[in-house]
Design an enzyme around this catalytic site. Structure first.
Site, PDB file in Angstrom:
ATOM      1  N   ASN A  72      71.934  65.624 -17.467  1.00 46.97           N
ATOM      2  CA  ASN A  72      72.767  66.729 -17.573  1.00 46.97           C
ATOM      3  C   ASN A  72      73.860  66.483 -18.810  1.00 46.97           C
ATOM      4  O   ASN A  72      74.764  67.335 -19.077  1.00 46.97           O
ATOM      5  CB  ASN A  72      73.313  67.365 -16.465  1.00 46.97           C
TER       6      ASN A  72
ATOM      7  N   ALA B  81      68.764  71.473  -8.190  1.00 49.41           N
ATOM      8  CA  ALA B  81      70.123  70.826  -7.804  1.00 49.41           C
ATOM      9  C   ALA B  81      70.066  70.132  -6.806  1.00 49.41           C
ATOM     10  O   ALA B  81      70.478  68.983  -6.239  1.00 49.41           O
ATOM     11  CB  ALA B  81      71.221  71.797  -7.589  1.00 49.41           C
TER      12      ALA B  81
ATOM     13  N   ASP C 253      75.597  65.313 -12.236  1.00 51.36           N
ATOM     14  CA  ASP C 253      75.463  66.292 -11.040  1.00 51.36           C
ATOM     15  C   ASP C 253      75.861  65.696  -9.634  1.00 51.36           C
ATOM     16  O   ASP C 253      76.710  66.281  -8.889  1.00 51.36           O
ATOM     17  CB  ASP C 253      74.321  67.109 -11.034  1.00 51.36           C
TER      18      ASP C 253
ATOM     19  N   LYS D 260      66.789  70.106 -18.920  1.00 50.02           N
ATOM     20  CA  LYS D 260      67.284  68.719 -18.424  1.00 50.02           C
ATOM     21  C   LYS D 260      66.281  67.809 -18.646  1.00 50.02           C
ATOM     22  O   LYS D 260      66.472  66.346 -18.727  1.00 50.02           O
ATOM     23  CB  LYS D 260      67.815  69.019 -17.100  1.00 50.02           C
TER      24      LYS D 260
ATOM     25  N   GLY E  67      81.136  76.405  -4.282  1.00 52.50           N
ATOM     26  CA  GLY E  67      80.469  75.986  -5.461  1.00 52.50           C
ATOM     27  C   GLY E  67      81.209  75.352  -6.875  1.00 52.50           C
ATOM     28  O   GLY E  67      80.734  74.833  -7.608  1.00 52.50           O
TER      29      GLY E  67
HETATM   30  P1  ATR Z   1      65.773  75.838  -8.894  1.00 50.46           P
HETATM   31  O1  ATR Z   1      65.737  76.688  -9.992  1.00 50.46           O
HETATM   32  O2  ATR Z   1      66.794  75.143  -8.481  1.00 50.46           O
HETATM   33  O3  ATR Z   1      64.410  75.380  -8.975  1.00 50.46           O
HETATM   34  P2  ATR Z   1      64.789  78.336  -7.335  1.00 50.46           P
HETATM   35  O4  ATR Z   1      63.410  77.955  -7.384  1.00 50.46           O
HETATM   36  O5  ATR Z   1      65.293  79.456  -7.606  1.00 50.46           O
HETATM   37  O6  ATR Z   1      65.776  76.919  -7.390  1.00 50.46           O
HETATM   38  O7  ATR Z   1      64.756  78.182  -5.654  1.00 50.46           O
HETATM   39  C1  ATR Z   1      66.010  78.057  -5.041  1.00 50.46           C
HETATM   40  C2  ATR Z   1      65.991  77.683  -3.439  1.00 50.46           C
HETATM   41  O8  ATR Z   1      66.011  78.685  -2.795  1.00 50.46           O
HETATM   42  C3  ATR Z   1      64.298  77.070  -3.340  1.00 50.46           C
HETATM   43  O9  ATR Z   1      64.568  76.029  -2.248  1.00 50.46           O
HETATM   44  C4  ATR Z   1      63.713  78.348  -2.402  1.00 50.46           C
HETATM   45  O10 ATR Z   1      62.661  77.948  -1.613  1.00 50.46           O
HETATM   46  P3  ATR Z   1      61.150  77.985  -1.891  1.00 50.46           P
HETATM   47  O11 ATR Z   1      61.132  76.633  -2.674  1.00 50.46           O
HETATM   48  O12 ATR Z   1      60.548  78.139  -0.545  1.00 50.46           O
HETATM   49  O13 ATR Z   1      61.048  78.851  -3.051  1.00 50.46           O
HETATM   50  C5  ATR Z   1      65.024  79.074  -1.861  1.00 50.46           C
HETATM   51  N1  ATR Z   1      64.837  80.350  -1.413  1.00 50.46           N
HETATM   52  C6  ATR Z   1      64.771  81.575  -2.470  1.00 50.46           C
HETATM   53  N2  ATR Z   1      64.565  82.495  -1.731  1.00 50.46           N
HETATM   54  C7  ATR Z   1      64.427  82.086  -0.302  1.00 50.46           C
HETATM   55  C8  ATR Z   1      64.075  82.929   0.882  1.00 50.46           C
HETATM   56  N3  ATR Z   1      64.038  84.367   0.740  1.00 50.46           N
HETATM   57  N4  ATR Z   1      64.126  82.242   2.076  1.00 50.46           N
HETATM   58  C9  ATR Z   1      64.340  81.029   2.107  1.00 50.46           C
HETATM   59  N5  ATR Z   1      64.534  79.976   0.901  1.00 50.46           N
HETATM   60  C10 ATR Z   1      64.551  80.855  -0.216  1.00 50.46           C
END
Ligand code: ATR
Length: 284
Positions: A93, A136, A108, A72, A247
């Protein structure tokens, strides 16, 4: 099926792309509307010459493409021109190949808003709470501010990851307050909208712990994941008499806006399409 020379092509660029439901959605619309077109899966490796790939596609009859992880930002950099949402987010996107130019947009956020509006229009005038700070989240935060939500609260486990997102809405009337992850339930007080953009609640993953008690009557609860489609969060929302939005809404509506960009016609967003997607999700 044999290819006719004037057949238009579109597709999804990503790595990997095999899991994407976009071909199912777009080819369904192409068939339904009787267009001479096809939507392909286009795996493009992260180290490819991205602009070069786009030029090859344009020469091969592509009118445009969707772009997903990890491209992206590459698409943002490769575009000759950008629509405002893509400019603001630094991410594209949807690419449109038009008159020798590569135009980047981002559907999005508008797709997200359209998905909420399908369920109810009653979310704009109350505070909104967003959980998460991933890719997102940026589109959703900007779209909520643009849709007129004035009081936005953003909570993420890693607070430092949420903080820079506030800049995205600096030019709007909205305020965005960063909330400590431990304080998310208090921050839900009187909210008309709760959006979970974290990966919590996904199939095989950890659960999201979140009380819905403080939300306003009739609040909308949205989970942007669709595997599973009916997350525990959405089940709890329905049980509490709230409006649950899954979703698929955002997935379908962002696709509809991309489709309109390329083919000039807004495709039907109907129950039959949802049913096809639900069946497909059940099979994989
Ligand atoms: P993306 O690919 O969209 O960047 P990601 O890095 O997989 O997404 O993370 C998705 C979200 O889920 C993040 O906001 C992550 O929080 P952090 O920034 O603290 O990593 C959140 N997330 C994932 N596991 C979590 C958990 N066990 N508790 C709270 N938040 C969680």
């Amino acid at each position: 099926m044999s290819e006719t020379p004037d057949r238009q092509r579109a597709g999804i660029i990503g790595w990997p792309v095999s899991h994407s439901r976009s071909p199912l959605i777009h080819n369904g619309w192409i068939d339904q509307l009787g267009l001479n077109a096809h939507y392909d899966s286009c795996p493009v490796s992260p180290d490819a010459d991205f602009r070069g790939v786009l030029e090859v596609m344009a020469r091969a009859g592509f009118v445009g493409a969707n772009v997903t992880i990890p491209h992206k930002e590459n698409a943002y950099r490769a575009a000759d021109r950008l629509h405002p949402a893509a400019e603001k987010l630094g991410a594209v996107n949807t690419l449109h190949f038009q008159d020798g130019e590569i135009i980047g947009s981002n559907t999005d956020g508008a797709g997200f808003v359209a998905a909420l509006d399908e369920a109810t229009q009653d979310w704009r005038d109350k505070p909104a709470l967003i959980l998460g700070a991933g890719g997102a989240t940026r589109a959703i935060l900007a779209a909520l501010a643009e849709a007129g939500v004035k009081d936005i609260r953003l909570s993420n486990r890693t607070r430092a990851r949420a903080e820079p997102l506030v800049d995205l809405i600096a030019d709007s009337d909205a305020t965005c307050r960063i909330i400590d992850w431990q304080a998310r339930e208090d921050a839900a007080e009187h909210c008309g909208l709760l959006v979970n953009t974290t990966s919590l609640g996904m199939q095989g993953g950890a659960a999201l712990e979140m009380s819905l008690d403080g939300l306003a009557d009739g609040a909308v609860v949205n989970d942007i994941v669709y595997a599973p489609l009916e997350t525990d969060l959405l089940k709890a929302a329905r049980a509490a008499g709230l409006v649950a939005v899954d979703g698929l809404g955002m997935l379908i509506n962002q696709a509809a806006l991309s489709f309109e960009t390329w083919f000039g016609v807004r495709p039907p967003v109907d129950q039959a399409l949802r049913d096809r997607l639900v069946a497909d999700l059940g099979e994989h």
